[in-house]
Design a protein around this motif. Structure first.
Motif, PDB file in Angstrom:
ATOM      1  N   PHE A 296      38.976  41.639  47.075  1.00 60.10           N
ATOM      2  CA  PHE A 296      40.407  41.415  46.908  1.00 60.10           C
ATOM      3  C   PHE A 296      40.661  40.081  46.206  1.00 60.10           C
ATOM      4  O   PHE A 296      41.415  40.011  45.228  1.00 60.10           O
ATOM      5  N   LEU A 297      40.029  39.015  46.696  1.00 62.96           N
ATOM      6  CA  LEU A 297      40.224  37.697  46.093  1.00 62.96           C
ATOM      7  C   LEU A 297      39.786  37.679  44.632  1.00 62.96           C
ATOM      8  O   LEU A 297      40.443  37.054  43.785  1.00 62.96           O
ATOM      9  N   LEU A 298      38.704  38.368  44.320  1.00 60.90           N
ATOM     10  CA  LEU A 298      38.228  38.425  42.935  1.00 60.90           C
ATOM     11  C   LEU A 298      39.148  39.248  42.037  1.00 60.90           C
ATOM     12  O   LEU A 298      39.161  39.056  40.820  1.00 60.90           O
ATOM     13  N   SER A 299      39.937  40.158  42.623  1.00 62.94           N
ATOM     14  CA  SER A 299      40.840  40.988  41.823  1.00 62.94           C
ATOM     15  C   SER A 299      42.167  40.290  41.513  1.00 62.94           C
ATOM     16  O   SER A 299      42.899  40.720  40.622  1.00 62.94           O
ATOM     17  N   LEU A 300      42.488  39.219  42.231  1.00 64.82           N
ATOM     18  CA  LEU A 300      43.798  38.577  42.079  1.00 64.82           C
ATOM     19  C   LEU A 300      44.106  38.058  40.673  1.00 64.82           C
ATOM     20  O   LEU A 300      45.244  38.208  40.206  1.00 64.82           O
ATOM     21  N   PRO A 301      43.160  37.459  39.959  1.00 64.07           N
ATOM     22  CA  PRO A 301      43.500  36.994  38.602  1.00 64.07           C
ATOM     23  C   PRO A 301      43.998  38.119  37.679  1.00 64.07           C
ATOM     24  O   PRO A 301      44.803  37.868  36.786  1.00 64.07           O
ATOM     25  N   ARG A 302      43.542  39.313  37.918  1.00 66.31           N
ATOM     26  CA  ARG A 302      44.011  40.460  37.125  1.00 66.31           C
ATOM     27  C   ARG A 302      45.521  40.641  37.263  1.00 66.31           C
ATOM     28  O   ARG A 302      46.184  41.123  36.354  1.00 66.31           O
ATOM     29  N   TYR A 303      46.063  40.202  38.402  1.00 66.14           N
ATOM     30  CA  TYR A 303      47.498  40.323  38.669  1.00 66.14           C
ATOM     31  C   TYR A 303      48.207  38.986  38.490  1.00 66.14           C
ATOM     32  O   TYR A 303      49.351  38.824  38.906  1.00 66.14           O
ATOM     33  N   LYS A 304      47.506  38.025  37.890  1.00 67.94           N
ATOM     34  CA  LYS A 304      48.059  36.684  37.640  1.00 67.94           C
ATOM     35  C   LYS A 304      48.466  35.975  38.931  1.00 67.94           C
ATOM     36  O   LYS A 304      49.487  35.301  38.993  1.00 67.94           O
ATOM     37  N   VAL A 305      47.655  36.150  39.969  1.00 66.44           N
ATOM     38  CA  VAL A 305      47.893  35.512  41.262  1.00 66.44           C
ATOM     39  C   VAL A 305      46.716  34.600  41.551  1.00 66.44           C
ATOM     40  O   VAL A 305      45.554  34.997  41.434  1.00 66.44           O
ATOM     41  N   PHE A 306      47.028  33.357  41.925  1.00 66.40           N
ATOM     42  CA  PHE A 306      45.999  32.381  42.259  1.00 66.40           C
ATOM     43  C   PHE A 306      45.356  32.769  43.587  1.00 66.40           C
ATOM     44  O   PHE A 306      46.065  32.960  44.578  1.00 66.40           O
ATOM     45  N   PRO A 307      44.032  32.907  43.642  1.00 65.95           N
ATOM     46  CA  PRO A 307      43.366  33.408  44.848  1.00 65.95           C
ATOM     47  C   PRO A 307      43.561  32.587  46.116  1.00 65.95           C
ATOM     48  O   PRO A 307      43.455  33.111  47.203  1.00 65.95           O
TER      49      PRO A 307
END
Length: 84
Positions: free
Chosen positions: A59-70
């Motif tokens: 989940f944390l690794l997928s966050l940049p794809r959504y432009k969200v800082f982990p």
């Protein structure tokens, strides 16, 4: 762990516009909801990962794809500690 099923009516035109089927769209909605709730600080990364149906690391690794800082929640905590 107990879970509940929620039913959301999605217009057929949305599935057609997204060029996807019900299962894939449902998975994406779960991930998007988890990401947004995490971004808003309403869910921890662990709970958001649980909602998304993946491990916390995934989940944390997928966050940049959504432009969200982990580590948004941790950053907010640090900023609040500096102000106090």
């Amino acid at each position: 762990m107990a879970s509940r099923q929620l039913v959301i009516d999605i217009p057929e035109t949305i599935l057609l516009a997204e060029k996807t089927d019900e299962e894939a769209f449902a998975r994406e909605i779960r991930v998007l909801a988890a990401v947004k709730l995490y971004e808003l600080g309403r869910l921890s990364s662990g709970r958001a990962a649980e909602l998304a149906g993946m491990s916390r690391v995934e989940f944390l690794l997928s966050l940049p794809r959504y432009k969200v800082f982990p580590f948004e929640a941790e950053l907010r905590d640090l900023e609040a500690a500096q102000v106090a």
